[in-house]
Design an enzyme around this catalytic site. Structure first.
Site, PDB file in Angstrom:
ATOM      1  N   GLN A 280      23.496  79.095  36.854  1.00 44.37           N
ATOM      2  CA  GLN A 280      23.898  78.637  35.581  1.00 44.37           C
ATOM      3  C   GLN A 280      23.271  77.326  35.068  1.00 44.37           C
ATOM      4  O   GLN A 280      22.776  77.251  33.927  1.00 44.37           O
ATOM      5  CB  GLN A 280      25.262  78.338  35.490  1.00 44.37           C
ATOM      6  CG  GLN A 280      25.915  78.563  34.117  1.00 44.37           C
ATOM      7  CD  GLN A 280      27.434  78.442  34.077  1.00 44.37           C
ATOM      8  OE1 GLN A 280      27.970  77.440  34.660  1.00 44.37           O
ATOM      9  NE2 GLN A 280      28.290  79.441  33.554  1.00 44.37           N
ATOM     10  N   GLU A 364      -3.206  64.226  14.351  1.00 47.50           N
ATOM     11  CA  GLU A 364      -3.176  64.732  12.817  1.00 47.50           C
ATOM     12  C   GLU A 364      -1.996  63.913  12.156  1.00 47.50           C
ATOM     13  O   GLU A 364      -1.236  64.811  11.725  1.00 47.50           O
ATOM     14  CB  GLU A 364      -3.453  66.049  12.552  1.00 47.50           C
ATOM     15  CG  GLU A 364      -4.752  66.644  12.826  1.00 47.50           C
ATOM     16  CD  GLU A 364      -4.926  68.070  12.585  1.00 47.50           C
ATOM     17  OE1 GLU A 364      -4.405  68.358  11.553  1.00 47.50           O
ATOM     18  OE2 GLU A 364      -5.913  68.568  13.217  1.00 47.50           O
TER      19      GLU A 364
HETATM   20  N1  COS Z   1      -0.461  64.233   0.703  1.00 46.77           N
HETATM   21  C1  COS Z   1      -1.063  63.839  -0.470  1.00 46.77           C
HETATM   22  N2  COS Z   1      -1.159  62.759  -0.819  1.00 46.77           N
HETATM   23  C2  COS Z   1      -0.895  61.616  -0.111  1.00 46.77           C
HETATM   24  C3  COS Z   1      -0.154  61.949   1.128  1.00 46.77           C
HETATM   25  C4  COS Z   1       0.184  63.276   1.630  1.00 46.77           C
HETATM   26  N3  COS Z   1       0.750  63.602   2.696  1.00 46.77           N
HETATM   27  N4  COS Z   1       0.272  60.819   1.562  1.00 46.77           N
HETATM   28  C5  COS Z   1      -0.169  59.872   0.753  1.00 46.77           C
HETATM   29  N5  COS Z   1      -0.836  60.336  -0.199  1.00 46.77           N
HETATM   30  C6  COS Z   1      -1.460  59.887  -1.345  1.00 46.77           C
HETATM   31  C7  COS Z   1      -0.389  58.836  -2.071  1.00 46.77           C
HETATM   32  O1  COS Z   1       0.111  59.675  -3.154  1.00 46.77           O
HETATM   33  C8  COS Z   1      -1.247  57.815  -2.764  1.00 46.77           C
HETATM   34  O2  COS Z   1      -2.043  58.404  -3.932  1.00 46.77           O
HETATM   35  P1  COS Z   1      -2.294  57.582  -5.145  1.00 46.77           P
HETATM   36  O3  COS Z   1      -3.770  57.163  -5.029  1.00 46.77           O
HETATM   37  O4  COS Z   1      -2.047  58.202  -6.383  1.00 46.77           O
HETATM   38  O5  COS Z   1      -1.537  56.186  -4.969  1.00 46.77           O
HETATM   39  C9  COS Z   1      -2.139  57.599  -1.479  1.00 46.77           C
HETATM   40  O6  COS Z   1      -2.112  58.857  -0.917  1.00 46.77           O
HETATM   41  C10 COS Z   1      -1.912  56.527  -0.708  1.00 46.77           C
HETATM   42  O7  COS Z   1      -0.782  56.748  -0.298  1.00 46.77           O
HETATM   43  P2  COS Z   1       0.176  55.487   0.419  1.00 46.77           P
HETATM   44  O8  COS Z   1      -0.009  54.291  -0.335  1.00 46.77           O
HETATM   45  O9  COS Z   1       1.809  55.825   0.469  1.00 46.77           O
HETATM   46  O10 COS Z   1      -0.491  55.165   1.782  1.00 46.77           O
HETATM   47  P3  COS Z   1      -0.044  54.622   2.951  1.00 46.77           P
HETATM   48  O11 COS Z   1      -1.089  53.593   3.430  1.00 46.77           O
HETATM   49  O12 COS Z   1       1.275  53.802   3.014  1.00 46.77           O
HETATM   50  O13 COS Z   1      -0.233  55.507   4.112  1.00 46.77           O
HETATM   51  C11 COS Z   1       0.514  57.583   5.250  1.00 46.77           C
HETATM   52  C12 COS Z   1       0.502  56.865   3.910  1.00 46.77           C
HETATM   53  C13 COS Z   1       1.056  56.696   6.273  1.00 46.77           C
HETATM   54  C14 COS Z   1       1.266  58.760   4.937  1.00 46.77           C
HETATM   55  C15 COS Z   1      -0.978  58.122   5.684  1.00 46.77           C
HETATM   56  O14 COS Z   1      -1.938  56.869   5.648  1.00 46.77           O
HETATM   57  C16 COS Z   1      -1.081  59.020   6.610  1.00 46.77           C
HETATM   58  O15 COS Z   1      -0.715  60.292   6.510  1.00 46.77           O
HETATM   59  N6  COS Z   1      -1.577  58.392   8.036  1.00 46.77           N
HETATM   60  C17 COS Z   1      -1.800  59.138   9.268  1.00 46.77           C
HETATM   61  C18 COS Z   1      -3.180  59.713   9.007  1.00 46.77           C
HETATM   62  C19 COS Z   1      -3.569  60.436  10.157  1.00 46.77           C
HETATM   63  O16 COS Z   1      -3.120  61.613  10.187  1.00 46.77           O
HETATM   64  N7  COS Z   1      -4.307  60.411  10.930  1.00 46.77           N
HETATM   65  C20 COS Z   1      -4.856  60.937  12.162  1.00 46.77           C
HETATM   66  C21 COS Z   1      -6.412  61.382  11.669  1.00 46.77           C
HETATM   67  S1  COS Z   1      -6.804  62.934  11.907  1.00 46.77           S
HETATM   68  S2  COS Z   1      -6.761  63.265  13.688  1.00 46.77           S
END
Ligand code: COS
Length: 392
Positions: A280, A364
């Site tokens: 189990q 990502e």
């Molecule tokens: N899809 C589309 N647009 C997005 C988004 C998403 N998932 N997340 C944020 N945006 C847009 C916002 O709408 C905002 O647009 P405006 O220019 O109209 O203001 C802009 O991007 C900035 O967004 P925000 O002010 O929320 O940015 P932050 O710095 O607070 O960060 C996160 C947002 C944390 C969500 C973002 O930086 C992120 O996804 N980080 C992780 C990145 C990542 O995956 N890194 C790995 C690299 S690849 S291995």
């Protein structure tokens, strides 16, 4: 309506991917894990199968398939070898997609056709030594000069880093505008000053190629700006929304491999006079594993389906990535436990699943970032607006 029934075409893609993965990828996966050798031959064959540009329009050499077909194939490939899975995922999601979505006709002609057919390989360069989760904080600078841009900086953790032919690179073009001052560029391998570093020696996905890239006075012609000036961050975010579905598929593939290995082994191994699947304690583990696997698969298919419907899928993609990556790690751990000491040695594969699974919680967008994205989307759905600061 969301349906679990696959179309004839989707089933065929899944079957083709499964057969290819079982015969051409899986048998040599352990060897590649040991040597870290890049699977050139396999990637070439994936291109011939139409798996390197699965969602790209046939006009540009792609297979013109939907996201569901893409994830079904990616699950099968990743189940055999998650290193191959990430190579395929990056080319499809992070290189082909932004070029098709934002590229000019000329850029598509020069790059997309070769990427979609697998003749060339793509990479995505957003992260930097000091800009990973906080992706808006780009230090790489691009300064406009005569007929193009001069880029200086460093990019980190670049999948396909030393092997790619075409790189989607993000750089700050106007620091005063913050994230709205980031621009995307297309850079070819061999461009002067664009120097991939040594391949990282990683815990898992060891035959995929990850490195840093140094940019020293790299000239990029105006014709290689992807999208508009200042549109780079939006391109990066929209690209990663889709990329996260790909990583969720990779995680489901690893989880499935771990589950099947555990289920098979539990019927062969005997303790206390009977196969361990009759105990189990093991049944509880197998049952829990199957629930997590199925839940991860359903979240993955839902995200892919929403994307195919043209619906907003940001939250669904993060749900799928967050849950599937955690499930992959948990299932790999349980698979090792069920194998006992054998699970701890390379020959039995399950220890590789754990090492490969871990990265799906990091790249990502880490799991912590997926929580941030999900919470933001939840608040957006209910129309929440932050209270304005009270002025004194
Ligand atoms: N899809 C589309 N647009 C997005 C988004 C998403 N998932 N997340 C944020 N945006 C847009 C916002 O709408 C905002 O647009 P405006 O220019 O109209 O203001 C802009 O991007 C900035 O967004 P925000 O002010 O929320 O940015 P932050 O710095 O607070 O960060 C996160 C947002 C944390 C969500 C973002 O930086 C992120 O996804 N980080 C992780 C990145 C990542 O995956 N890194 C790995 C690299 S690849 S291995």
């Amino acid at each position: 309506m969301f349906s679990l029934e696959l179309t004839e075409e989707q089933r065929l893609i899944q079957q083709t991917a499964r057969e290819f993965a079982e015969t051409e990828i899986e048998p040599t996966a352990i060897e590649r894990d040991v040597t870290g050798e890049f699977p050139y031959e396999i990637v070439h064959k994936l291109g011939e199968l139409g798996f390197m540009g699965m969602m790209v329009s046939p006009e540009w050499g792609g297979s013109g398939l939907d996201t569901i077909s893409y994830v079904l194939a990616l699950v099968e490939i990743s189940k055999a070898d998650a290193s191959v899975g990430v190579i395929m995922s990056v080319n499809n999601s992070l290189a082909c997609w932004p070029i098709e979505a934002y590229g000019t006709q000329d850029q598509k002609e020069r790059y997309l056709r070769d990427l979609a057919t697998g003749r060339k390989l793509g990479a995505f360069c957003l992260s930097e030594p000091e800009a990973g989760s906080d992706a808006t904080r780009q230090h790489t600078m691009a300064v406009h000069g005569d007929g193009g841009w001069i880029l200086n900086g460093t990019k980190n953790w670049i999948t396909n880093g030393t092997t790619a032919d075409v790189y989607v690179v993000f750089a700050q073009t106007d620091r005063s505008k913050g994230h709205r001052g980031i621009t995307a560029f297309l850079i070819e391998r061999g461009t002067e000053g664009f120097v991939p570093g040594k391949k990282e020696d990683k815990l898992g996905i060891r035959s995929s190629d990850t490195c840093s890239i140094g940019l020293t006075n790299v000239f990029v012609p105006d014709a290689n700006v992807l999208g508009d000036i200042g549109e780079g961050f939006r391109i990066a975010m929209n690209t990663l929304n889709g990329g996260r579905i790909g990583i969720a598929a990779q995680a489901v593939g690893i989880a499935e491999a771990a589950f099947q290995a555990a289920l098979t082994y539990s019927q062969q191994r005997k303790t206390f006079g009977k196969p361990i699947c009759e105990h189990q304690a093991i049944q509880m583990k197998l049952a829990d594993m199957s629930v997590k696997l199925e839940a991860a698969r359903l979240l993955l298919l839902k995200a892919a389906w929403l994307r195919d419907q043209g619906e907003r899928y940001i939250k669904a993609a993060s749900h799928a990535k967050l849950f599937a990556s955690r499930a992959a790690v948990e299932l790999a751990l349980e698979a090792i436990q069920i194998h006992g000491g054998y699970g701890y040695v390379r020959e039995y594969k399950v220890e590789r699943y754990l090492r490969d699974a871990k990265i799906t919680e990091i790249y990502e967008g880490t799991s912590e970032i997926q929580h941030v994205i999900i919470a933001r989307e939840l608040l957006r759905e209910v129309g929440y607006t932050a209270p304005q600061p009270v002025s004194s």
